[in-house]
Design an enzyme around this catalytic site. Structure first.
Site, PDB file in Angstrom:
ATOM      1  CG  ASP A  33     -11.148  39.458  47.639  1.00 29.95           C
ATOM      2  OD1 ASP A  33     -10.391  39.126  48.568  1.00 29.95           O
ATOM      3  OD2 ASP A  33     -12.385  39.523  47.751  1.00 29.95           O
ATOM      4  CG  MET A 135      -7.260  32.587  53.119  1.00 32.87           C
ATOM      5  SD  MET A 135      -8.292  33.993  52.614  1.00 32.87           S
ATOM      6  CE  MET A 135      -9.412  33.210  51.436  1.00 32.87           C
ATOM      7  N   GLY A 140      -9.487  32.330  45.945  1.00 40.94           N
ATOM      8  CA  GLY A 140      -9.587  32.384  44.491  1.00 40.94           C
ATOM      9  C   GLY A 140     -10.976  32.637  43.951  1.00 40.94           C
ATOM     10  CG  PHE A 141     -13.159  30.738  42.246  1.00 37.90           C
ATOM     11  CD1 PHE A 141     -13.592  31.233  41.027  1.00 37.90           C
ATOM     12  CD2 PHE A 141     -12.037  29.933  42.276  1.00 37.90           C
ATOM     13  CE1 PHE A 141     -12.919  30.915  39.853  1.00 37.90           C
ATOM     14  CE2 PHE A 141     -11.356  29.604  41.117  1.00 37.90           C
ATOM     15  CZ  PHE A 141     -11.801  30.102  39.895  1.00 37.90           C
ATOM     16  N   GLY A 142     -15.263  33.663  45.018  1.00 38.19           N
ATOM     17  CA  GLY A 142     -16.292  33.999  45.989  1.00 38.19           C
ATOM     18  C   GLY A 142     -17.388  32.947  45.999  1.00 38.19           C
ATOM     19  N   GLY A 143     -18.210  32.973  47.032  1.00 36.64           N
ATOM     20  CA  GLY A 143     -19.372  32.104  47.101  1.00 36.64           C
ATOM     21  C   GLY A 143     -19.119  30.690  47.547  1.00 36.64           C
ATOM     22  N   GLY A 174     -14.182  34.166  53.679  1.00 36.10           N
ATOM     23  CA  GLY A 174     -14.680  33.022  52.931  1.00 36.10           C
ATOM     24  C   GLY A 174     -15.893  32.380  53.570  1.00 36.10           C
ATOM     25  N   GLY A 175     -17.034  32.485  52.913  1.00 36.31           N
ATOM     26  CA  GLY A 175     -18.239  31.832  53.407  1.00 36.31           C
ATOM     27  C   GLY A 175     -18.846  32.454  54.648  1.00 36.31           C
ATOM     28  N   GLY A 195     -18.787  38.748  51.462  1.00 35.47           N
ATOM     29  CA  GLY A 195     -19.062  39.200  50.109  1.00 35.47           C
ATOM     30  C   GLY A 195     -20.476  38.902  49.688  1.00 35.47           C
ATOM     31  CB  SER A 196     -22.084  35.740  48.594  1.00 38.53           C
ATOM     32  OG  SER A 196     -21.132  35.407  47.624  1.00 38.53           O
TER      33      SER A 196
END
Length: 219
Positions: A33, A135, A140-143, A174-175, A195-196
């Site tokens: 990213d 998306m 812009g942000f993970g998690g 995302g998520g 990701g997470s």
């Protein structure tokens, strides 16, 4: 289309880049990213880190560019050796020309849409790309929590691709976890960025396999 798992290194220990990518060596891509603190309110990394991931030669790189002025900067990511380069439709002035330039540089072409961006104006562009990224969080942000409200959009995208008889992948980012991957796969996605869920798992390698199997069976 085949299920593709692309773990995001946004959640990895960047100081131990090689070992972190090695943890997910069974994945199809390493998802990087790139954020510029302008198109999205966060700053991650740019071309040098992408080149570092490529040099590891463990996984091909799937670059997601959350940056302004994509027309200017996106081709450089293809030029350095990314296997796939995804730009945001909202950040491209001439998306067809950009898609063709990325492909000329030897990379596959992805185009991303923010959650509020409708797929309809971009349906005629589908033959120019290899992948459409829907998306499932605000970029812009993970998690962040998965937006179930994006499922109809994924279905519309898959229906448009099928109606045009195209081989275009549908990616979600995302998520994504063991629960939400089932929803996205059932809606028509086949490329999954996690990701997470992967890097916070006890065993990242096993988590990649678990996600792959869930996506294949739609749970």
């Amino acid at each position: 289309m085949d299920v593709t798992i692309s773990p995001s290194i946004l959640n990895c220990d960047i100081a131990n880049l090689a070992s972190e990518i090695e943890k997910v060596r069974n994945a199809d891509y390493a998802h990087v990213d790139v954020m510029d603190n302008h198109f999205v309110p966060n700053l991650s990394w740019g071309l040098p880190v992408v080149e570092a991931v490529i040099r590891q030669d463990i996984l091909p790189v799937d670059a997601h560019l959350m940056i302004e002025d994509a027309d200017r900067w996106a081709p450089a990511y293809a030029e350095v050796g990314c296997d796939s380069v995804t730009f945001h439709a909202e950040a491209a002035v001439a998306p067809i020309r950009l898609a063709r330039e990325i492909r000329r540089q030897g990379a596959k072409v992805g185009m991303a849409l923010r959650p509020a961006t409708d797929i309809t104006p971009y349906i005629d562009l589908l033959p120019e790309i290899d992948m459409l990224l829907v998306m499932t969080v605000e970029p812009g942000f993970g998690g962040q929590s998965f937006l179930k409200s994006m499922m109809p959009k994924i279905r519309r995208t898959r229906d448009a691709i099928s109606a045009a008889n195209l081989q275009v992948a549908v990616q979600v980012d995302g998520g994504i976890n063991r629960e939400t991957i089932c929803l996205a796969a059932e809606a028509g996605a086949n490329v999954f960025v996690a990701g997470s869920a992967v890097y916070k798992a006890e065993d990242a390698y096993s988590e990649v396999e678990a996600l792959r199997q869930l996506a294949k069976t739609h749970c």
